[in-house]
Design an enzyme around this catalytic site. Structure first.
Site, PDB file in Angstrom:
ATOM      1  N   CYS A   1     -24.757  -4.354 -21.970  1.00  0.00           N
ATOM      2  CA  CYS A   1     -26.145  -3.878 -21.888  1.00  0.00           C
ATOM      3  C   CYS A   1     -26.899  -4.220 -23.170  1.00  0.00           C
ATOM      4  CB  CYS A   1     -26.220  -2.392 -21.578  1.00  0.00           C
ATOM      5  SG  CYS A   1     -25.376  -1.375 -22.771  1.00  0.00           S
TER       6      CYS A   1
ATOM      7  N   ASP B   1     -16.908  -2.732 -19.302  1.00  0.00           N
ATOM      8  CA  ASP B   1     -18.320  -2.310 -19.254  1.00  0.00           C
ATOM      9  C   ASP B   1     -18.547  -1.258 -20.337  1.00  0.00           C
ATOM     10  OD1 ASP B   1     -20.902  -1.690 -18.549  1.00  0.00           O
ATOM     11  OD2 ASP B   1     -20.429  -0.994 -16.521  1.00  0.00           O
TER      12      ASP B   1
ATOM     13  N   CYS C   1     -41.413   1.988 -23.272  1.00  0.00           N
ATOM     14  CA  CYS C   1     -41.452   0.671 -22.620  1.00  0.00           C
ATOM     15  C   CYS C   1     -42.442  -0.218 -23.353  1.00  0.00           C
ATOM     16  CB  CYS C   1     -41.758   0.756 -21.135  1.00  0.00           C
ATOM     17  SG  CYS C   1     -42.636   2.193 -20.584  1.00  0.00           S
TER      18      CYS C   1
HETATM   19  C1  LIG Z   1     -21.997   1.430 -19.607  1.00  0.00           C
HETATM   20  S1  LIG Z   1     -21.072   2.759 -19.001  1.00  0.00           S
HETATM   21  C2  LIG Z   1     -20.215   1.988 -17.670  1.00  0.00           C
HETATM   22  C3  LIG Z   1     -19.757   2.896 -16.569  1.00  0.00           C
HETATM   23  C4  LIG Z   1     -19.311   2.252 -15.274  1.00  0.00           C
HETATM   24  N1  LIG Z   1     -18.621   1.012 -15.453  1.00  0.00           N
HETATM   25  C5  LIG Z   1     -20.433   2.084 -14.294  1.00  0.00           C
HETATM   26  O1  LIG Z   1     -20.786   0.964 -13.961  1.00  0.00           O
HETATM   27  O2  LIG Z   1     -20.997   3.093 -13.833  1.00  0.00           O
HETATM   28  C6  LIG Z   1     -19.890   2.971 -20.262  1.00  0.00           C
HETATM   29  C7  LIG Z   1     -18.882   4.054 -20.008  1.00  0.00           C
HETATM   30  O3  LIG Z   1     -17.939   4.005 -21.092  1.00  0.00           O
HETATM   31  C8  LIG Z   1     -17.518   5.306 -21.373  1.00  0.00           C
HETATM   32  N2  LIG Z   1     -16.918   5.251 -22.724  1.00  0.00           N
HETATM   33  C9  LIG Z   1     -17.569   5.255 -23.921  1.00  0.00           C
HETATM   34  N3  LIG Z   1     -16.676   5.150 -24.920  1.00  0.00           N
HETATM   35  C10 LIG Z   1     -15.450   5.064 -24.357  1.00  0.00           C
HETATM   36  C11 LIG Z   1     -14.141   4.966 -24.878  1.00  0.00           C
HETATM   37  N4  LIG Z   1     -13.929   4.911 -26.198  1.00  0.00           N
HETATM   38  N5  LIG Z   1     -13.098   4.942 -24.021  1.00  0.00           N
HETATM   39  C12 LIG Z   1     -13.319   5.000 -22.676  1.00  0.00           C
HETATM   40  N6  LIG Z   1     -14.538   5.111 -22.120  1.00  0.00           N
HETATM   41  C13 LIG Z   1     -15.598   5.136 -22.953  1.00  0.00           C
HETATM   42  C14 LIG Z   1     -18.777   6.117 -21.241  1.00  0.00           C
HETATM   43  O4  LIG Z   1     -18.485   7.472 -21.044  1.00  0.00           O
HETATM   44  C15 LIG Z   1     -19.416   5.474 -20.007  1.00  0.00           C
HETATM   45  O5  LIG Z   1     -18.993   6.123 -18.833  1.00  0.00           O
END
Ligand SMILES: C[S@@+](CC[C@H](N)C(=O)[O-])C[C@H]1O[C@@H](n2cnc3c(N)ncnc32)[C@H](O)[C@@H]1O
Length: 476
Positions: free
Chosen positions: A434, A407, A96
């Site tokens: 993010c 997301d 941090c």
């Molecule tokens: C920032 S998180 C968002 C999760 C959810 N929307 C939430 O608010 O809890 C991003 C998600 O994308 C998934 N992810 C990463 N690469 C991906 C891909 N190529 N296809 C589908 N999902 C993916 C990750 O496993 C993770 O669960």
């Protein structure tokens, strides 16, 4: 030391000192400022250990052209927002890096970072004020600690001290060394005691930490997660082999010392890559997951499923996404939730939509999402397991969604996802970023494909760090 009189005529090099006026942050959260050498040449300096408004003596670590990386070695004047850092590891642990900046100034810096990231990608939109965390300490519900056979020796430790076992966090830029974490002011309260006992018990039992150099040793990572609503704590120990005769007694002893742990799971990662995910898992105690309540939903969270690390702010984020997706009280026929994790946003939108389809690559997250739909009696959601870059184009021929929630992970989306969105042409996209500097390119591509950026709503999910979450609404 008087920097001007001791600096030679040559350009500054490692170890030289200059005076730097700090005026902002770069997108990685380094303080930046301007320094002038005795010959009057100006340099852009990137440094740790200073905040905007500070005037510091900076020791040069490296110089490339007119750019210098350095370390602050003393304050000549203090900026108005400099505050005492709380943690004893501040300055060594990179966790941090904004801890010495007043929280209000952190939010202002986050707002400036969002504006900069939009400009970087040629995007224009008004940016709302950053929604701060009312309790910005001990907010992290998940900590990922690493075992290592080489411990980082902190300043002030006696010579010859033991350095062949560590359980803590990587020191920035040193992937071979780990600092024992004795305190953490952003982790949930119990994490400190659990990590201390895990370290002591592992050493007592003679369990070998993973050695990054020769890929030997048993213990690789300890991930701790806490559900704030139920107070349940999950410990996920990642090891290089199953070694049940060693791991099971260790787990039992740790749970006996730390009864707040409600479930203990072992993940077995035999591959060299240093990731805290097992190729297979063994549940040693409890159900193998914790349960949390968020935005009225009853959720289960497994060791390797995504869940936002700041529960209070995740609730606020979910509310913002809902507001933006259902603007004006609309009830979309169909919603797609790209990168749906454990299904939080899909389930939240399901009560106001005809049908929701989530896309997610991690099998345990899809399993959680399906279980979460059942737990909440929601039956108008489905989850597609796989890479969204492959799965979304396959859905582009079907009934199009009215709204898409996107997301993605920090790096953003694959170009195929942007192309498929162009074909699906939802009237509204709610993009959750993010790291807007990284994923702003995706937003720019969507704008180029016909959407307009209507609103940007930043929210602080990661106090005392340079990271800021943003909800961006795109309309057509
Ligand atoms: C920032 S998180 C968002 C999760 C959810 N929307 C939430 O608010 O809890 C991003 C998600 O994308 C998934 N992810 C990463 N690469 C991906 C891909 N190529 N296809 C589908 N999902 C993916 C990750 O496993 C993770 O669960």
């Amino acid at each position: 030391m008087d920097s001007a009189s001791s600096t030679p005529v040559r350009k500054p090099r490692h170890g030289d000192e200059l005076v730097c006026d700090v005026d902002g942050y770069d997108r990685r959260g380094w303080a930046v400022g301007r320094a002038v050498d005795p010959q009057g040449r100006a340099y852009r300096v990137r440094l740790r250990g200073a905040v905007p408004g500070d005037r510091v003596r900076v020791a040069v670590v490296r110089r490339r052209g007119e750019r210098i990386d350095g370390t602050s070695v003393g304050h000549l004047a203090r900026g108005p927002d400099l505050v005492e850092s709380r943690c004893r590891h501040f300055g060594t642990c990179g966790g941090c890096s904004f801890q010495d900046l007043a929280y209000g100034a952190q939010l202002a810096a986050a707002h400036a970072a969002v504006t900069q990231a939009l400009a970087l990608h040629g995007l224009e939109a008004s940016v709302d004020a950053v929604l701060g965390d009312p309790e910005p300490w001990h907010y992290r519900n998940k900590m990922e600690f690493t075992f290592a056979a080489r411990r980082w020796i902190e300043a002030g430790e006696p010579e010859g001290v033991d350095a062949d076992f560590a359980l803590g966090l990587h020191v920035p830029g040193r992937h071979d060394k780990v600092m024992d974490v004795e305190e953490c002011v952003i982790a949930f309260g119990e994490a400190q005691g659990i990590v201390r006992d895990a370290r002591d018990l592992a050493r007592e039992a003679g369990l070998a930490p993973w050695n990054l150099r020769d890929h030997t040793g048993l213990l690789r990572h300890l991930v701790l997660r806490k559900a704030s609503h139920s107070d349940q704590i999950l410990a996920y120990l990642v090891t290089s082999t199953e070694a049940a005769t060693l791991v099971d007694p260790f787990a039992q002893r740790l749970c006996a010392h730390q009864p707040a742990i409600t479930t203990f799971v072992q993940g077995i990662n035999t591959r060299p890559a240093s990731v805290a995910v097992g190729e297979r898992d063994r549940v040693l105690t409890g159900p193998g997951f914790i349960t949390e309540r968020l935005a009225g939903l009853d959720l289960r969270i497994s060791p390797t499923s995504f869940f936002q690390t700041n529960t209070r702010q995740a609730e606020l984020l979910a509310r913002l996404v809902r507001e933006e997706a259902l603007v004006g009280g609309s009830s979309p026929e169909c919603v797609f939730d790209l990168c749906s994790g454990g299904g939080v946003l899909s389930l939240l939108l399901a009560s106001s939509a005809g049908r929701v389809v989530g896309f997610e690559i991690v099998p345990s997250a899809v399993a959680d999402a399906l279980a979460n739909a059942r737990r909440n009696g929601i039956d108008n959601v489905e989850f597609v397991e796989g890479d969204v870059a492959r799965e979304l184009p396959a859905h582009a021929g079907g009934p199009p969604p009215d709204v898409c929630v996107v997301d993605p992970p920090r790096a953003g989306m694959h170009a195929d996802v942007v192309r498929a969105l162009g074909k699906l042409a939802p009237r509204r996209i709610v993009f959750v970023a993010c790291d807007l500097a990284a994923s702003g390119g995706d937003v720019a591509a969507l704008v180029a494909a016909g959407w307009s950026l209507a609103r940007v709503r930043p929210i602080d999910l990661f106090p005392h760090t340079p990271h800021v979450e943003c909800v961006l609404t795109l309309e057509r």
